[in-house]
Design an enzyme around this catalytic site. Structure first.
Site, PDB file in Angstrom:
ATOM      1  N   ASP A 231      36.830  30.133  54.869  1.00  0.00           N
ATOM      2  CA  ASP A 231      37.397  31.029  53.752  1.00  0.00           C
ATOM      3  C   ASP A 231      36.136  31.518  52.851  1.00  0.00           C
ATOM      4  OD1 ASP A 231      39.810  32.288  52.789  1.00  0.00           O
ATOM      5  OD2 ASP A 231      39.137  31.227  50.974  1.00  0.00           O
ATOM      6  N   GLU A 261      35.183  34.154  57.071  1.00  0.00           N
ATOM      7  CA  GLU A 261      35.941  35.246  56.400  1.00  0.00           C
ATOM      8  C   GLU A 261      34.516  36.015  55.465  1.00  0.00           C
ATOM      9  OE1 GLU A 261      39.339  36.655  53.500  1.00  0.00           O
ATOM     10  OE2 GLU A 261      38.166  34.698  53.276  1.00  0.00           O
TER      11      GLU A 261
END
Length: 481
Positions: A231, A261
């Site tokens: 993340d 990400e």
């Protein structure tokens, strides 16, 4: 062909009834049969909002639904034992499990601390708006419900660079702590994009990094996952994950799959990050997502022949994970950029049936989103099955028209795709196979190959046609119910 297919097995508005891990167990074999070989599961640890937390408000990463914390023992998705059972079910079905790892921010602290900090400008985060002043911040994490099991590490203000709430003045403001500064080796968006929300980890603090390595070893030993979705990479020291992933690989005695990400529509940012981290992971192809979003909202004003230009799938395909939508882009979420329904089949045909190495299918597209009355994308499971069984590397492109593009996958089981964002159109391909009949799985339209092996494949206004030999369509229907 070296190909893989992921499914993101959650969306933002799933029921908070602790049933997801059991659902994974029930559906694992079916998902593998459809064509998925990797399943991305949501964050499995206790969030600050307890059973209501999607998983990104991280409280205790050692609590996988085992301890009575934040008003619940299970997480939103179930208990620790059910999580382990879901992983086992996926492995038995032949799917690798991709765990969602959220490091950069913590929430739901157990106690406040009084420290010195200064207020920073949200839009220019290196610019201070005040001198150092006394603040009260929620930064002490003692995890009383766990009581030291698995780890006795206590998080306090020194583990963080800053936060966004002063309990003394009862104001929301961006605070950088005394003696601290935002991590430097991050995105330069807003001058420095280290801070996202909650209590921001200090990746220059050796004891923080040591604890993240220690947790990673514990997590793998407890769960035996096969890879990681990482993340908010743009907000974490660019050098961190190379070492952390190497450590995870040494523990597992294999190189784990990893996808990061890095939320930017500029492919140069993604290329730069891959260089910084020495290509230790793949990245979600955010630029391609925005191309699909623009195409779905521009209708016949969009030049379809350029849809892959300036994307990671075009420039570094081995390091690109293409996707259509996800939990952040769905309606009502922070990065909302939802692909319009009329273009969904186009979009999935582009990532599943063309040259993309590792496309990711969204749960909300496969099953629909009840919260927003969004129906499943038609024929999506069939496209995944076709990818698994018939997609090959030898592809003839016809990205030669503003409105109508197409391609043919050459093999014993050819695939022909033709799509338009305007009026009905067609493409002619030399397929070979004289007198063979091809059928569009979308409309049922049939094309008879002539004596010279040529066929003209049509698509209707604003639609996409996906053609297979009639016998291949029948086999697909038998296996995908």
């Amino acid at each position: 062909m070296n190909k893989t297919t992921l499914i993101q097995y959650f969306e933002w508005y799933l029921a908070n009834d602790g049933s997801l891990w059991r659902q994974v167990c029930q559906n694992a074999k079916k998902l593998a049969n459809i064509g998925f070989d990797k399943i991305w599961l949501p964050p499995a640890y206790k969030g600050a909002s307890g059973k209501n937390d999607v998983g990104y408000g991280v409280y205790d990463m050692y609590d996988l639904g085992e301890f009575d914390q934040k008003g619940t023992i299970p997480t939103k998705y179930g208990t620790k034992r059910e999580y382990q059972q879901a992983i086992d079910a996926c492995h038995q079905a032949g799917m690798a499990v991709i765990a969602d790892i959220v490091f950069n921010h913590r929430m739901g602290a157990d106690a406040k601390e009084t420290i010195q900090a200064r207020q920073m400008d949200w839009n220019h985060r290196e610019h201070a708006l005040s001198d150092e002043e006394t603040v009260e911040v929620w930064t002490k994490y003692t995890f009383p419900g766990r009581n030291g099991k698995y780890s006795d590490f206590i998080w306090n203000w020194d583990c963080f660079d800053g936060t966004d709430y002063d309990a003394l003045s009862k104001r929301n403001e961006l605070l950088e702590f005394n003696t601290k500064q935002w991590d430097e080796n991050v995105s330069h968006e807003d001058d420095n994009f280290d801070y996202i929300m909650g209590d921001d980890l200090d990746f220059s603090n050796p004891k923080v990094v040591e604890e993240l390595y220690r947790w990673g070893k514990w997590y793998w030993q407890m769960c035996r996952v096969d890879g990681y979705r990482l993340d908010a990479c743009k907000s974490i020291d660019f050098s961190f994950f190379e070492g952390w992933l190497r450590s995870q690989g040494e523990i597992a005695h294999t190189t784990p799959f990893a996808v990061g990400e890095y939320w930017s529509g500029n492919v140069d940012d993604l290329n730069q990050y891959l260089n910084h981290c020495n290509h230790c992971m793949t990245l979600f192809d955010v630029p391609l997502h925005f191309h699909l979003f623009d195409a779905s909202n521009s209708y016949d004003r969009y030049n379809m022949s350029t849809i892959f230009q300036g994307t990671l799938s075009q420039q570094q395909p081995e390091y690109a994970v293409a996707f259509v939508d996800n939990h952040d882009t769905q309606p009502g979420q922070a990065l909302q950029s939802w692909i319009q329904g009329w273009f969904k089949i186009h979009a999935y045909a582009l990532i599943l049936l063309y040259r993309c190495k590792a496309p990711c299918v969204f749960y909300g597209d496969l099953y629909g989103i009840d919260h927003d009355h969004i129906d499943p994308v038609p024929h999506l499971a069939q496209m995944c099955w076709i990818r698994k069984h018939y997609l090959q590397e030898d592809i003839e492109d016809r990205f030669d028209d503003w409105h109508c593009i197409g391609w043919m996958v050459k093999s014993e089981h050819p695939i022909v795709v033709v799509m338009t964002n305007s009026y009905g159109n067609q493409k002619t391909f030399h397929v070979g196979m004289p007198q063979e009949t091809f059928k569009d799985i979308i409309t049922g339209n049939e094309v008879r190959i002539d004596e010279n092996g040529n066929g003209t494949f049509v698509c209707r206004d604003g639609q996409c046609g996906i053609y297979l030999r009639q016998a291949d369509v029948q086999k697909m229907k038998e296996e995908v119910k």
